[in-house]
Design an enzyme around this catalytic site. Sequence first.
Site, PDB file in Angstrom:
ATOM      1  CB  SER A  31      36.996  36.894  34.384  1.00 29.57           C
ATOM      2  OG  SER A  31      37.916  37.146  35.377  1.00 29.57           O
ATOM      3  CG  HIS A  62      42.208  38.686  33.410  1.00 20.85           C
ATOM      4  ND1 HIS A  62      41.727  39.949  33.653  1.00 20.85           N
ATOM      5  CD2 HIS A  62      41.441  37.845  34.122  1.00 20.85           C
ATOM      6  CE1 HIS A  62      40.703  39.859  34.491  1.00 20.85           C
ATOM      7  NE2 HIS A  62      40.511  38.598  34.790  1.00 20.85           N
ATOM      8  CG  HIS A  84      42.825  40.009  39.790  1.00 20.13           C
ATOM      9  ND1 HIS A  84      43.319  39.607  38.577  1.00 20.13           N
ATOM     10  CD2 HIS A  84      41.505  40.239  39.618  1.00 20.13           C
ATOM     11  CE1 HIS A  84      42.334  39.591  37.687  1.00 20.13           C
ATOM     12  NE2 HIS A  84      41.213  39.972  38.292  1.00 20.13           N
ATOM     13  CE1 TYR A  86      43.831  35.924  40.873  1.00 21.09           C
ATOM     14  CE2 TYR A  86      41.961  37.257  41.574  1.00 21.09           C
ATOM     15  CZ  TYR A  86      42.643  36.559  40.584  1.00 21.09           C
ATOM     16  OH  TYR A  86      42.143  36.523  39.329  1.00 21.09           O
ATOM     17  CD  GLU A  87      47.053  38.328  38.590  1.00 21.44           C
ATOM     18  OE1 GLU A  87      47.861  38.059  37.691  1.00 21.44           O
ATOM     19  OE2 GLU A  87      46.173  39.221  38.469  1.00 21.44           O
ATOM     20  CB  ALA A 114      33.680  37.666  36.400  1.00 23.02           C
ATOM     21  CG  MET A 212      38.067  37.436  43.884  1.00 22.04           C
ATOM     22  SD  MET A 212      38.888  35.925  43.434  1.00 22.04           S
ATOM     23  CE  MET A 212      37.715  34.702  44.028  1.00 22.04           C
ATOM     24  CB  SER A 213      38.741  42.833  40.125  1.00 24.28           C
ATOM     25  OG  SER A 213      37.425  42.879  39.600  1.00 24.28           O
ATOM     26  CG  ASN A 236      29.910  32.445  40.286  1.00 22.03           C
ATOM     27  OD1 ASN A 236      30.708  33.169  39.686  1.00 22.03           O
ATOM     28  ND2 ASN A 236      29.824  32.413  41.596  1.00 22.03           N
ATOM     29  CG  HIS A 248      39.056  30.822  36.726  1.00 19.53           C
ATOM     30  ND1 HIS A 248      38.716  32.129  36.994  1.00 19.53           N
ATOM     31  CD2 HIS A 248      39.898  30.871  35.656  1.00 19.53           C
ATOM     32  CE1 HIS A 248      39.327  32.924  36.128  1.00 19.53           C
ATOM     33  NE2 HIS A 248      40.036  32.191  35.304  1.00 19.53           N
TER      34      HIS A 248
HETATM   35  N1  HPA Z   1      33.256  35.082  44.287  1.00 21.13           N
HETATM   36  C1  HPA Z   1      34.296  35.921  44.136  1.00 21.13           C
HETATM   37  N2  HPA Z   1      34.698  36.369  42.960  1.00 21.13           N
HETATM   38  C2  HPA Z   1      34.021  35.964  41.869  1.00 21.13           C
HETATM   39  C3  HPA Z   1      32.926  35.096  41.958  1.00 21.13           C
HETATM   40  C4  HPA Z   1      32.525  34.629  43.230  1.00 21.13           C
HETATM   41  O1  HPA Z   1      31.556  33.857  43.397  1.00 21.13           O
HETATM   42  N3  HPA Z   1      32.486  34.903  40.683  1.00 21.13           N
HETATM   43  C5  HPA Z   1      33.283  35.629  39.868  1.00 21.13           C
HETATM   44  N4  HPA Z   1      34.218  36.282  40.583  1.00 21.13           N
END
Ligand code: HPA
Length: 280
Positions: A31, A62, A84, A86-87, A114, A212-213, A236, A248
């Site tokens: 990301s 993406h 991913h 989650y998609e 990310a 998440m990847s 973050n 996001h």
């Molecule tokens: N949690 C999960 N996935 C992420 C995060 C997070 O804080 N930041 C970027 N991808």
Amino acid sequence: MTSEFEKVSAAADFVRARIRTVPSLAVVLGSGLGPFADKLSGAEVFPYGEIPHFPQSTVPGHSGRMVVGEIHGVPLAVMQGRVHGYEGYSPQEVAFPIRVLGLLGVKALVVTNAAGGIRMDLKQGDLVLISDHINFTQRNPVAGRHEEAFGPRFFDLTEAYSRRLRSLAARTAQDLGISLPEGVYLCVTGPSFETPAEIRAFRALGADLVGMSTVQEVIAARQMSIEVLGISCVTNMAAGIQSEPLSHEEVIETGQRVAQRFTSFLTALLPVLHQESVKA
Ligand code: HPA
């Protein structure tokens, strides 16, 4: 029924027929890190929708194309965007592009993502070398009907993230004056961010980063004996560490802010990895 191997082969044949040089190195861009792909020269671009059976990314940030070209004379395949769990994609679908790269002949893979920082000494914007992972999704891309053509059913993940490649990356970062701490990446399914209680639990489990990847891709790569280097961008701090809510947009913004440092690092690192993978 068409086997997974037949589908992956069809995708690899499609790409192979349209490129001049078959790369031995590949990069998956996470990301906000996509702009690196624009640095390639002599690029052939394949939107995922044009490659047979390829899954397509539905997430902003993406862009969804494979770019095959060169950077400083190093032939390279770049996945600009990934899919991913989650998609709604299965672990096998998430791993599909990696298997295509494997059949194309890629020997070393750089996966980037990310991530939320869990360890307190990490800071937003840090690049972190992934030393190991925790697959908290409890799903696995090689579960199901076994296809020996991808590799053995049971295989070792003791060194999922190559020590050799990590030390080359650490040396390159040091030469550039870029700080590159190591950390353990824990993968959740998402797409909701975590609760503060989950983050405390993940810290107790030994996780330094959450995302998440990546882990499904790495498992599929290791089955094919592809050497892996993983780099997280801390977009973050994880939930509950700071008072602001996560979004996001923040993930994408930090990715963009880091993109230049990230690009300089990768541009310096890839020729080193190329040289060393030729030697290996
Ligand atoms: N949690 C999960 N996935 C992420 C995060 C997070 O804080 N930041 C970027 N991808």
